[in-house]
Design a protein around this motif. Sequence first.
Motif, mmCIF file in Angstrom:
data_model
loop_
_atom_site.group_PDB
_atom_site.id
_atom_site.type_symbol
_atom_site.label_atom_id
_atom_site.label_comp_id
_atom_site.label_asym_id
_atom_site.label_seq_id
_atom_site.Cartn_x
_atom_site.Cartn_y
_atom_site.Cartn_z
ATOM 1 N N LEU A 50 -20.201 14.346 -13.239
ATOM 2 C CA LEU A 50 -21.300 15.268 -13.564
ATOM 3 C C LEU A 50 -22.244 14.632 -14.566
ATOM 4 O O LEU A 50 -23.465 14.663 -14.400
ATOM 5 N N LYS A 51 -21.668 14.077 -15.618
ATOM 6 C CA LYS A 51 -22.494 13.493 -16.681
ATOM 7 C C LYS A 51 -23.393 12.388 -16.110
ATOM 8 O O LYS A 51 -24.593 12.360 -16.355
ATOM 9 N N HIS A 52 -22.783 11.492 -15.336
ATOM 10 C CA HIS A 52 -23.543 10.338 -14.857
ATOM 11 C C HIS A 52 -24.490 10.689 -13.712
ATOM 12 O O HIS A 52 -25.613 10.213 -13.670
ATOM 13 N N ILE A 65 -22.520 26.463 -14.199
ATOM 14 C CA ILE A 65 -21.917 26.794 -15.501
ATOM 15 C C ILE A 65 -21.851 25.534 -16.373
ATOM 16 O O ILE A 65 -22.073 25.594 -17.592
ATOM 17 N N TYR A 66 -21.600 24.390 -15.733
ATOM 18 C CA TYR A 66 -21.617 23.109 -16.467
ATOM 19 C C TYR A 66 -22.956 22.905 -17.173
ATOM 20 O O TYR A 66 -22.999 22.525 -18.353
ATOM 21 N N VAL A 67 -24.039 23.167 -16.469
ATOM 22 C CA VAL A 67 -25.370 22.958 -17.072
ATOM 23 C C VAL A 67 -25.568 23.901 -18.262
ATOM 24 O O VAL A 67 -26.046 23.498 -19.328
ATOM 25 N N GLU A 117 -31.613 14.072 -14.426
ATOM 26 C CA GLU A 117 -32.109 15.440 -14.599
ATOM 27 C C GLU A 117 -32.092 15.845 -16.072
ATOM 28 O O GLU A 117 -33.000 16.520 -16.551
ATOM 29 N N HIS A 118 -31.046 15.413 -16.789
ATOM 30 C CA HIS A 118 -30.983 15.737 -18.217
ATOM 31 C C HIS A 118 -32.153 15.087 -18.956
ATOM 32 O O HIS A 118 -32.813 15.721 -19.787
ATOM 33 N N GLU A 119 -32.418 13.874 -18.595
ATOM 34 C CA GLU A 119 -33.549 13.150 -19.192
ATOM 35 C C GLU A 119 -34.865 13.881 -18.892
ATOM 36 O O GLU A 119 -35.737 14.021 -19.734
HETATM 37 C C1 HEM Z 1 -34.903 18.617 -26.111
HETATM 38 C C2 HEM Z 1 -33.927 19.148 -25.431
HETATM 39 C C3 HEM Z 1 -32.526 18.637 -25.376
HETATM 40 C C4 HEM Z 1 -31.845 17.793 -26.193
HETATM 41 C C5 HEM Z 1 -32.345 17.105 -27.461
HETATM 42 C C6 HEM Z 1 -30.530 17.641 -25.666
HETATM 43 C C7 HEM Z 1 -29.534 16.881 -26.246
HETATM 44 C C8 HEM Z 1 -28.244 16.791 -25.796
HETATM 45 C C9 HEM Z 1 -27.174 16.107 -26.468
HETATM 46 C C10 HEM Z 1 -27.313 15.376 -27.817
HETATM 47 C C11 HEM Z 1 -26.072 16.222 -25.714
HETATM 48 C C12 HEM Z 1 -24.701 15.664 -26.014
HETATM 49 C C13 HEM Z 1 -24.543 14.339 -25.343
HETATM 50 C C14 HEM Z 1 -23.178 13.765 -25.527
HETATM 51 O O1 HEM Z 1 -22.409 14.256 -26.366
HETATM 52 O O2 HEM Z 1 -22.855 12.845 -24.804
HETATM 53 C C15 HEM Z 1 -26.437 16.990 -24.549
HETATM 54 C C16 HEM Z 1 -25.605 17.283 -23.530
HETATM 55 C C17 HEM Z 1 -25.955 18.062 -22.439
HETATM 56 N N1 HEM Z 1 -27.154 18.728 -22.237
HETATM 57 FE FE1 HEM Z 1 -28.813 18.493 -23.351
HETATM 58 N N2 HEM Z 1 -30.431 18.369 -24.524
HETATM 59 C C18 HEM Z 1 -31.617 19.009 -24.331
HETATM 60 C C19 HEM Z 1 -31.952 19.886 -23.320
HETATM 61 C C20 HEM Z 1 -31.083 20.280 -22.337
HETATM 62 C C21 HEM Z 1 -31.395 21.271 -21.330
HETATM 63 C C22 HEM Z 1 -32.705 22.042 -21.226
HETATM 64 C C23 HEM Z 1 -30.301 21.365 -20.544
HETATM 65 C C24 HEM Z 1 -30.037 22.238 -19.349
HETATM 66 C C25 HEM Z 1 -30.684 23.307 -19.026
HETATM 67 C C26 HEM Z 1 -29.304 20.424 -21.055
HETATM 68 C C27 HEM Z 1 -28.067 20.215 -20.512
HETATM 69 C C28 HEM Z 1 -27.095 19.388 -21.048
HETATM 70 C C29 HEM Z 1 -25.812 19.121 -20.418
HETATM 71 C C30 HEM Z 1 -25.328 19.663 -19.076
HETATM 72 C C31 HEM Z 1 -25.102 18.294 -21.296
HETATM 73 C C32 HEM Z 1 -23.686 17.765 -21.093
HETATM 74 C C33 HEM Z 1 -23.710 16.293 -20.666
HETATM 75 C C34 HEM Z 1 -22.288 15.804 -20.464
HETATM 76 O O3 HEM Z 1 -21.768 15.989 -19.361
HETATM 77 O O4 HEM Z 1 -21.720 15.275 -21.404
HETATM 78 N N3 HEM Z 1 -29.809 19.798 -22.141
HETATM 79 N N4 HEM Z 1 -27.775 17.331 -24.627
#
Ligand code: HEM
Length: 198
Positions: free
Chosen positions: A17-19, A113-115, A24-26
Amino acid sequence: MNAATEQMIANQLSQRLKHETATEHERMHKLMAEAAVFSSKERYTQFTLSQYYFQKEIEHLFEKQGVAELIPDLGIRGRSQQALADLQDLGLQPKGEPLQSKNIEMPEALGWIYVSEGSTLGAAFLFKEAQKRLGFSETFAARNLAAYPEGRAKVWKRFVQALDEAGFDQSQQDRVIQGALDAFGYFGHALNRLDEMH
Ligand code: HEM
């Protein structure tokens, strides 16, 4: 770590999921910056409305067959009530209804739910911005961005563990990933049209 262990971890659902959703996260980062959600109270209110609708969809998915068996602590997850209270602080009453979740079942539901759960990690940064730029807090207008009482990391780790212990085969995993891509698509669409939201 030997090659076999590395391969095993790479095949874990949470790692996939992460990779496989990293692009999309970017894209969300870029859209968040473009949406300038902290530039005014009005922008922030529209953003909170998008969070509210997203959380309503997610909470409907909690009720789908098979979800509660996999994620036993659903009771502590979901932030629609917090978002609704925030909207009340901001003087807005949502008028719309969640529509997407009617058509989503397991295992795609898990990707959505993951998102939502993952977004609680990024919300740490957003919460700080809401405090610094707009003076909001966990008791006024930024409840939906605050950490879970147990802390963000702990609740996230428990979620990831549940995903990895589900024992999904490759094609079930593919469907979870598709659900996550759909959820990012949904949220991206919302960020692109914050002005039209009511
Ligand atoms: C400026 C906006 C955002 C910032 C700065 C941000 C930052 C981050 C950070 C720092 C993490 C943790 C990464 C890690 O521990 O490896 C993360 C994880 C995550 N974020 Fe964001 N995020 C943003 C917006 C969003 C939005 C809008 C969504 C979804 C609607 C989202 C979904 C996720 C998800 C699904 C993860 C988990 C990734 C994984 O599988 O480890 N993020 N985000």
